[in-house]
Design a protein around this motif. Structure first.
Motif, short mmCIF file in Angstrom:
data_model
loop_
_atom_site.label_atom_id
_atom_site.label_comp_id
_atom_site.label_asym_id
_atom_site.label_seq_id
_atom_site.Cartn_x
_atom_site.Cartn_y
_atom_site.Cartn_z
N ALA A 311 29.44 33.21 22.76
CA ALA A 311 30.56 32.39 23.23
C ALA A 311 30.98 31.04 22.70
O ALA A 311 32.11 30.71 22.28
N LEU A 312 29.75 30.30 22.00
CA LEU A 312 30.02 28.97 21.42
C LEU A 312 30.94 29.27 20.10
O LEU A 312 31.62 28.60 19.45
N ASP A 313 30.29 30.17 19.55
CA ASP A 313 30.64 30.62 18.24
C ASP A 313 32.13 31.20 18.10
O ASP A 313 32.98 30.86 17.45
N ALA A 314 32.37 31.92 19.20
CA ALA A 314 33.81 32.47 19.47
C ALA A 314 34.79 31.08 19.64
O ALA A 314 35.94 31.25 19.00
N GLU A 315 34.24 30.16 20.25
CA GLU A 315 35.19 29.10 20.32
C GLU A 315 35.40 27.97 19.33
O GLU A 315 36.62 27.74 18.86
N ILE A 316 34.45 28.22 18.31
CA ILE A 316 34.46 27.23 17.20
C ILE A 316 35.38 27.99 16.25
O ILE A 316 36.07 27.34 15.49
N ALA A 317 35.02 29.21 16.15
CA ALA A 317 35.82 30.25 15.09
C ALA A 317 37.17 30.19 15.41
O ALA A 317 37.98 30.19 14.58
N ALA A 318 37.52 30.16 16.81
CA ALA A 318 39.06 30.09 17.32
C ALA A 318 39.81 29.03 16.52
O ALA A 318 40.82 28.92 16.05
N VAL A 319 39.07 27.71 16.95
CA VAL A 319 39.64 26.44 16.41
C VAL A 319 39.57 26.32 14.89
O VAL A 319 40.66 25.71 14.10
N HIS A 320 38.81 27.07 13.93
CA HIS A 320 38.70 26.93 12.57
C HIS A 320 39.97 27.90 12.34
O HIS A 320 40.47 27.61 11.14
N ARG A 321 40.47 28.97 13.06
CA ARG A 321 41.57 29.91 12.48
C ARG A 321 42.81 28.86 12.69
O ARG A 321 43.62 28.85 12.23
N GLU A 322 42.76 28.43 13.97
CA GLU A 322 43.97 27.33 14.10
C GLU A 322 44.01 26.42 12.95
O GLU A 322 45.29 26.08 12.41
N LEU A 323 43.12 25.69 12.34
CA LEU A 323 43.01 24.85 11.47
C LEU A 323 43.48 25.29 10.19
O LEU A 323 44.18 24.90 9.30
N PHE A 324 42.97 26.48 9.57
CA PHE A 324 42.88 27.02 8.42
C PHE A 324 43.60 28.43 7.98
O PHE A 324 43.69 28.57 6.92
N GLY A 325 43.97 28.75 9.36
CA GLY A 325 44.57 30.17 9.20
C GLY A 325 43.62 31.40 9.57
O GLY A 325 42.27 31.27 9.27
N ALA A 326 44.31 32.25 10.31
CA ALA A 326 43.52 33.46 10.74
C ALA A 326 42.58 34.29 9.91
O ALA A 326 41.50 34.51 10.13
N GLU A 327 43.39 34.36 8.69
CA GLU A 327 42.60 35.13 7.60
C GLU A 327 41.64 34.48 7.11
O GLU A 327 40.56 35.16 6.31
N TYR A 351 23.54 26.86 20.22
CA TYR A 351 23.85 26.50 18.98
C TYR A 351 24.77 27.42 18.10
O TYR A 351 24.82 28.34 18.52
N ASP A 352 25.23 26.94 17.16
CA ASP A 352 26.16 27.43 16.16
C ASP A 352 26.15 27.26 15.01
O ASP A 352 25.96 25.91 14.56
N TYR A 353 26.09 28.07 13.98
CA TYR A 353 25.69 27.65 12.64
C TYR A 353 26.93 28.74 11.82
O TYR A 353 26.78 30.02 12.13
N TRP A 354 27.57 28.23 10.81
CA TRP A 354 28.52 28.94 10.14
C TRP A 354 28.49 28.63 8.80
O TRP A 354 28.00 27.88 8.31
N PHE A 355 29.39 29.18 7.67
CA PHE A 355 29.23 29.05 6.24
C PHE A 355 30.63 28.47 6.01
O PHE A 355 31.79 28.71 6.74
N VAL A 356 30.46 27.91 4.87
CA VAL A 356 31.78 27.27 4.13
C VAL A 356 31.82 27.91 2.71
O VAL A 356 30.89 27.72 2.23
N THR A 357 32.82 28.90 2.34
CA THR A 357 32.51 29.42 0.95
C THR A 357 33.26 28.46 0.09
O THR A 357 34.00 27.64 0.18
#
Length: 411
Positions: A311-327, A351-357
């Protein structure tokens, strides 16, 4: 646009690329190995104090924690690791490492830069959110420093986290933010092997039991554990990363030492592979006539699985889509890499952990292959002497952390 995304843009609008680049390049020039990050830690602590944090240094030797209270609300921990690797840099960058044989080959210098700038941005905008922000500069991720900081009272000395957040730079065309709900990183265990032989003169091998030959057979046979003893549905990687034996060409040594690294995503698979390692080592030594049984030691600790709260990851992923684009937000599935990030988490805390290419566009385009997987395999990876993140990721990496924190701080 949600309030979280809008506030993130406001708070990060003043983040200056050139200033971040100068800080990052200075860290890159001066890498420090695990538990020795004194200069790096001091630089992070200085910036946190200037931003208004109460700062504690020296946790587990070089760990840093900054605490900022901004009224009632959740406690959010942001974590960045600080240590470099014993790798000789080969990037040719103008800001390449000045320390012989040591390099920020995993990108932890970038993590410190993102962490410091995110902390500063959130501190500058503290009137727009409420809660407590705890910034953790972690020592020695490459050597289990997370556990060391917990043993030094991390959970008792600072406000208990309601959520822990972190990110990692990774290969891949710069500008993407991979998120995976649930399992995202594998468990890791290291095994030390000592093969006892009988040493002697290189001209008379018949009077010896050569541990180099025996260890070589072990290395070769271990490659069959995954390919022939592990089901295709079970993800596992076994690597012999160290092989030490001998001091001179004409001396057959009395022992050989191996270090084995194992990555798994299931405890049962791990146990079966560890049993197979022991069986193969003992069997090869018996076949060679070694005078003393081998030593097979699983190092204490190891890294557990990293399993994001869905649930936490989904929420953070959603705001990242808003900021940077859904794709730009995609799910690449669990990685075989490992992290000690989850060791910092008090029991039961999500907790949530993600990557930045971070691969520069020109490097990505020049890489052989057509599809994503082919190019991903061809560009320099973490731990490579050629690993060089593109500077275009500096400001976006700050925004990912700030926006993630604001999903839980009271806005």
């Amino acid at each position: 646009m949600t309030d979280t995304a809008r506030l993130t843009e406001d708070l990060t609008s003043a983040v200056a690329h050139d200033e971040l680049a100068a800080f990052y390049q200075d860290l890159h020039r001066h890498p420090e190995l695990s538990f020795k990050e004194h200069r790096t830690a001091a630089g992070l602590a200085l910036r946190l104090r200037a931003a208004g944090f109460t700062v504690t240094e020296g946790i587990a030797g070089t760990g840093v924690v900054g605490v900022l209270h901004a009224g009632d609300g959740p406690v959010v921990w942001l974590r960045g690791d600080m240590d470099a690797l014993p790798v000789r840099e080969a990037t040719g960058l103008p800001y390449a490492s000045t320390v012989d044989g040591v390099m920020h080959a995993c990108g932890h210098d970038l993590h410190v830069t993102w962490l410091a700038a995110a902390a500063e941005a959130l501190a500058a905008g503290r009137d727009s959110w409420s809660g407590t922000l705890v910034v953790v500069g972690q020592t020695a991720e490459e050597a289990g420093g997370g556990a060391a900081m917990v043993a030094d009272g991390l959970h008792e000395r600072f406000p208990r986290a309601d959520v822990l957040l972190g990110q990692h730079v990774t290969p891949g065309l710069a500008g993407f933010y991979p998120h995976t709900p649930g399992l995202i990183m594998s468990a890791s265990n290291n095994v030390d092997v000592v093969v006892h032989g009988v040493g002697g003169h290189g001209s008379r091998p018949e009077t010896t039991v050569d541990p180099v030959v025996t260890a070589a057979y072990i290395v070769t046979r271990l490659q069959t554990v995954v390919s022939r003893e592990t089901a295709a549905r079970d993800s596992a990687v076994l690597t012999v990363g160290e092989f030490h034996a001998g001091t001179k060409p004409n001396v057959i040594p009395a022992e050989a030492r191996l270090a084995v690294n194992l990555r798994t995503q299931d405890a049962g698979v791990r146990d079966r592979i560890l049993a197979a390692v022991r069986r193969i080592v003992e069997g090869e030594c018996a076949a060679a006539g070694c005078p003393v049984p081998p030593e097979v030691t699983v190092r204490p600790g190891g890294y557990p699985l990293t399993v994001n709260d869905p649930a936490l990851d989904a929420e953070i992923a959603a705001v990242h889509r808003e900021l940077f684009g859904a794709e730009t937000v995609l799910d690449l599935g669990p990685a075989m890499g490992s992290e000690d990030f989850s060791l910092l988490v008090p029991n039961g805390v999500p907790y949530d952990y993600w990557f930045v290419t971070s691969t520069p566009p020109e490097v990505w385009e020049a890489a052989p292959g057509e599809g994503l997987e082919e190019k991903f395999a061809a560009v320099p990876s973490n731990h490579s002497p050629l690993f060089a993140p593109d500077l275009s990721v500096l400001v976006p990496g700050v925004r990912t952390l700030v926006s993630a924190a604001l999903t839980r701080l009271s806005v």
